[in-house]
Scaffold this motif. Structure first.
Motif, mmCIF file in Angstrom:
data_model
loop_
_atom_site.group_PDB
_atom_site.id
_atom_site.type_symbol
_atom_site.label_atom_id
_atom_site.label_comp_id
_atom_site.label_asym_id
_atom_site.label_seq_id
_atom_site.Cartn_x
_atom_site.Cartn_y
_atom_site.Cartn_z
ATOM 1 N N LYS A 74 -40.802 5.322 24.579
ATOM 2 C CA LYS A 74 -39.381 5.439 24.271
ATOM 3 C C LYS A 74 -38.848 5.601 22.861
ATOM 4 C CE LYS A 74 -38.145 1.868 27.452
ATOM 5 N NZ LYS A 74 -37.884 0.315 27.401
ATOM 6 N N PRO A 75 -37.926 6.558 22.346
ATOM 7 C CA PRO A 75 -36.831 7.086 23.355
ATOM 8 C C PRO A 75 -37.578 8.454 23.931
ATOM 9 C CG PRO A 75 -36.576 7.735 21.157
ATOM 10 C CD PRO A 75 -37.825 6.781 20.992
ATOM 11 N N VAL A 76 -37.060 8.270 25.376
ATOM 12 C CA VAL A 76 -37.852 9.034 26.266
ATOM 13 C C VAL A 76 -36.860 10.301 26.474
ATOM 14 C CG1 VAL A 76 -38.353 9.339 28.777
ATOM 15 C CG2 VAL A 76 -38.430 7.201 27.567
ATOM 16 N N ASP A 77 -37.675 11.685 26.436
ATOM 17 C CA ASP A 77 -36.639 12.727 26.810
ATOM 18 C C ASP A 77 -36.687 12.827 28.401
ATOM 19 O OD1 ASP A 77 -35.937 15.670 25.721
ATOM 20 O OD2 ASP A 77 -36.849 15.819 27.721
ATOM 21 N N LEU A 78 -35.530 12.924 28.953
ATOM 22 C CA LEU A 78 -35.420 12.679 30.343
ATOM 23 C C LEU A 78 -35.910 13.846 31.087
ATOM 24 C CD1 LEU A 78 -31.526 11.460 30.918
ATOM 25 C CD2 LEU A 78 -33.811 10.252 31.069
ATOM 26 N N ASP A 79 -35.941 15.078 30.638
ATOM 27 C CA ASP A 79 -36.613 16.053 31.291
ATOM 28 C C ASP A 79 -38.051 15.998 31.392
ATOM 29 O OD1 ASP A 79 -33.921 17.191 31.798
ATOM 30 O OD2 ASP A 79 -34.108 18.355 29.932
ATOM 31 N N ARG A 99 -36.468 1.034 19.163
ATOM 32 C CA ARG A 99 -36.771 2.103 20.502
ATOM 33 C C ARG A 99 -35.974 1.901 21.778
ATOM 34 N NH1 ARG A 99 -43.134 3.141 19.507
ATOM 35 N NH2 ARG A 99 -43.087 5.227 18.621
ATOM 36 N N ALA A 122 -33.581 4.715 22.984
ATOM 37 C CA ALA A 122 -33.998 5.216 24.382
ATOM 38 C C ALA A 122 -32.558 5.371 25.162
ATOM 39 C CB ALA A 122 -34.930 4.235 25.064
ATOM 40 N N ARG A 158 -30.371 8.062 23.498
ATOM 41 C CA ARG A 158 -30.725 9.574 23.459
ATOM 42 C C ARG A 158 -30.708 9.929 25.104
ATOM 43 N NH1 ARG A 158 -34.458 13.371 24.527
ATOM 44 N NH2 ARG A 158 -35.169 14.650 22.691
ATOM 45 N N GLN A 196 -28.114 12.827 26.460
ATOM 46 C CA GLN A 196 -28.989 14.134 27.397
ATOM 47 C C GLN A 196 -28.240 13.989 28.916
ATOM 48 O OE1 GLN A 196 -33.130 13.165 27.626
ATOM 49 N NE2 GLN A 196 -33.655 15.353 28.009
#
Lengths: 121, 527
Positions: A102-107, B325, B329, B332, B336
């Motif tokens: 995390k933090p996660v890129d959703l894609d 984090r 999370a 972010r 997104q």
């Protein structure tokens, strides 16, 4: 038929976002905020994929992973955590299919989910 | 007591003699009176012719009888007087002898007192000073004063050589010539040492005199030269040579006995001085070792403090990372999702981008902190090093331009892809280049050279500046955490950079010349 994904995540907002995102991608999503509830789901019927947080209020993701691997060595498990520990990393590399910090890129996460589901078929 | 008794007898005699004189006179007078009485008394009975001679005879007889009665004790007195007189003479003689002996003893005592005074002075000097030269000087002075040799020289054994240490009555130049090897066992000096007994040279023919001695000891005759060993703890440590070759006064056994008092003292003094020297060395050695131990302790302590700080930092970093984090999370991912939901031409689209980019930046900060505290490993991805360098230089352009620093790029075009963690390497480049620019601000020549090259199985990235250079004492500390010479520096930049490169199994080399510049060489393995 849509695949069932179990999301084990104690952070309320993040589990919410993750569930929405996966549902948007037409997956069947079960969301649990603690380890005990998650284990109940696993005992009832093993999902097609599990997204697992490590730090949970009752039991750790590591313990859940160990439990899962007792019954099923094939079900894809994606570790999604804020904890980076070199010790745990070796363990996850051995028993989990992917580790996403995390933090996660959703894609990126969706990509991994898709890939792992395809692999497990 | 006897003398007084004799004196009394003699005095009695003298008194008696003067009494006898008066007694004789009174006897004569008595005889005359007796004669006159007898003449008168005998006249009626005898003829006048007969009366006179009879009176004279009777008077004389009476006088003689009386005289003998009186002189008897006087004679006895006279005899005893003679005896007393003889005895008196004898006593006077004895008195004279004892008086002389007393005087002699006095002189001897005086000498001994002087010797003791000198010895006492030497002892005091020995206690107050450990300067061997001074003590030997004092001993020589005392010998000169007390025994009056022409020359006295103290020799000490040093590394199998008998070295003349100090002398009196001799010039230093001559003294230096007298060194001899103790291996030459035939000469009388070395014999004295091996026998450990004083030696007076009785016969010049029989004794071997070292060649270098003949020049100094001229006019040598029997009993003019003597050697006395210096003994300390049953070991001969040197010797004293005395001579009377100038005055030609013979040296006696007595002189040698007296001299040994001083040589014993010299032996003690040398011993004392050597002990003191040993102790001094020991104390110095001890002090040195204590200093080393203290320094080591200080180093260990500071390292301990540093590692404690680091481990505390590590724990804190892990907690902070987790706590940061998780909300990040959500932030972010939310951004997104919004970004996905809205159209590309929506004016809010860019804000979602801002949120995502800033989240990533925060994530980099967290990653750096974790990196620094050793909590994470680099994520190696095939990356273009040249492009990374260009990116960093572009990012720093405003700073570089305002500092009027000239950039020289010498990038090896053949290096394309390298397995590194681009975010971390970017951090390293930023740290080093920013430092270089910072330290060139007040320099006349401001040139930053960035070069890449392949060196065997390594890629070398060189960053050189024309700054003031790093002082030698700081070179070692430059990668230490919290070490900084910048007023606003954290002292973590180069430490993190070094950790990052080490995590890539590479190393950073540093070459710095004062007033010329500094070069950082980042060496990364290709595989």
């Amino acid at each position: 038929m849509a695949e069932t994904i179990l999301v084990v995540e104690d952070t309320k907002y993040f589990s919410d976002i993750l569930t929405d995102e996966l549902k948007d991608c037409n997956y069947n999503v079960i969301t649990k905020n603690n380890g005990t509830d998650a284990l109940k789901v696993i005992e009832e019927k093993m999902p097609d994929l599990i997204i697992l947080d490590v730090k949970l209020p009752d039991i750790t993701g590591t313990e859940i992973l160990a439990y899962i691997r007792q019954y099923d060595t094939n079900v894809p498990v994606i570790i999604c955590t804020a904890v980076t520990s070199t010790k745990l990393k070796t363990y996850y590399d051995r028993w989990a299919n992917a580790v996403i910090i995390k933090p996660v890129d959703l894609d990126l996460l969706l990509g991994v989910v898709k890939k792992e589901l395809e692999k497990s078929k | 007591m006897d003398a007084i008794k004799y004196n009394e007898v003699i005095l009695g005699g003298i008194v008696m003699l003067s009494n006898i004189r008066w007694l004789t006179l009174s006897l004569i007078c008595l005889s005359i009176i007796l004669y006159a009485i007898l003449i008168k008394w005998l006249n009626p009975y005898f003829l006048p012719r007969l009366a006179i001679p009879v009176s004279i005879i009777i008077s004389l007889c009476v006088g003689i009888v009386l005289l003998s009665v009186i002189l008897g004790p006087a004679k006895k007195q006279l005899i005893s007087m003679n005896i007393s007189q003889e005895k008196y003479k004898e006593t006077t003689n004895l008195l004279g002898i004892s008086k002389r002996e007393l005087e002699e003893k006095n002189v001897m005592l005086k000498q001994k007192t002087e010797t003791l005074t000198i010895l006492n002075r030497i002892n005091k000097a020995m206690i107050s000073t450990t300067d061997l030269d001074r003590i030997l000087g004092l001993i020589l002075e005392a010998v000169q004063k007390d025994l009056n040799f022409d020359r006295t020289i103290i020799f000490l054994i040093e590394n199998s050589t008998l070295q003349p240490e100090k002398g009196i009555g001799i010039e230093n130049e001559e003294l230096e010539k007298l060194a001899i090897s103790i291996k030459d066992k035939n000469n009388f000096i070395i014999k004295t040492i091996t026998e450990a007994k004083p030696k007076i040279i009785f016969s010049i023919e029989e004794e071997m005199i070292p060649r270098n001695f003949t020049e100094v000891y001229k006019n040598l005759k029997p009993n003019l030269l003597a050697a006395i060993p210096l003994i300390s703890k049953d070991k001969v440590i040197g010797l004293v040579i005395v001579d009377n070759t100038k005055s030609q006064r013979e040296i006696e056994e007595k002189d040698i006995r007296n001299l040994s008092t001083f040589t014993n003292q010299a032996g003690l003094a040398i011993d004392n001085a050597r002990l003191f020297e040993m102790e001094k060395n020991f104390v110095e050695e001890l002090k040195r070792q204590v200093d080393i131990a203290k320094r080591e302790l200080e180093q260990t302590q500071s390292q301990l403090i540093k590692s404690e700080r680091l481990s505390a930092l590590g724990e804190m970093a892990a907690v902070v990372a987790h706590e940061v984090r998780n909300p990040m999370a959500s932030i972010r991912a939310s951004a997104q999702r919004i970004s996905k939901k809205i159209a590309n031409d929506d004016p809010n689209k860019k804000y979602t981008r801002y949120i995502i980019e800033e989240s990533d930046r925060l994530e980099r900060v967290v990653k750096n902190i974790l990196m620094f505290s050793g909590e994470t490993a680099p994520q190696l991805i095939e990356s273009d090093l040249g492009k990374l360098i260009e990116d960093v230089l572009y990012f720093l352009q405003p700073e570089i331009e305002s500092s009027q620093v000239q950039i020289v790029k010498m990038l090896d075009e053949s290096i394309v892809m390298l397995k590194i963690d681009p975010a971390l390497i970017r951090q390293v480049l930023l740290n080093i280049i920013q430092n270089a620019v910072h330290f060139m601000v007040n320099r006349e020549r401001r040139e930053l050279k960035v070069a890449t090259m392949q060196d065997g199985s390594n890629i070398v990235l060189e960053i050189s500046d024309t700054g003031p250079g790093i002082p030698e004492e700081n070179v070692k500390k430059i990668f230490d955490p919290f070490f900084t010479t910048k007023p606003s520096g954290t002292g973590l930049g180069l430490t993190i950079s070094n950790r990052i490169i080490e995590a890539h199994k590479g190393r950073i080399e540093l070459h710095s010349v004062l007033n010329y510049g500094t070069t950082f060489k980042i060496i990364l393995p290709i595989s």
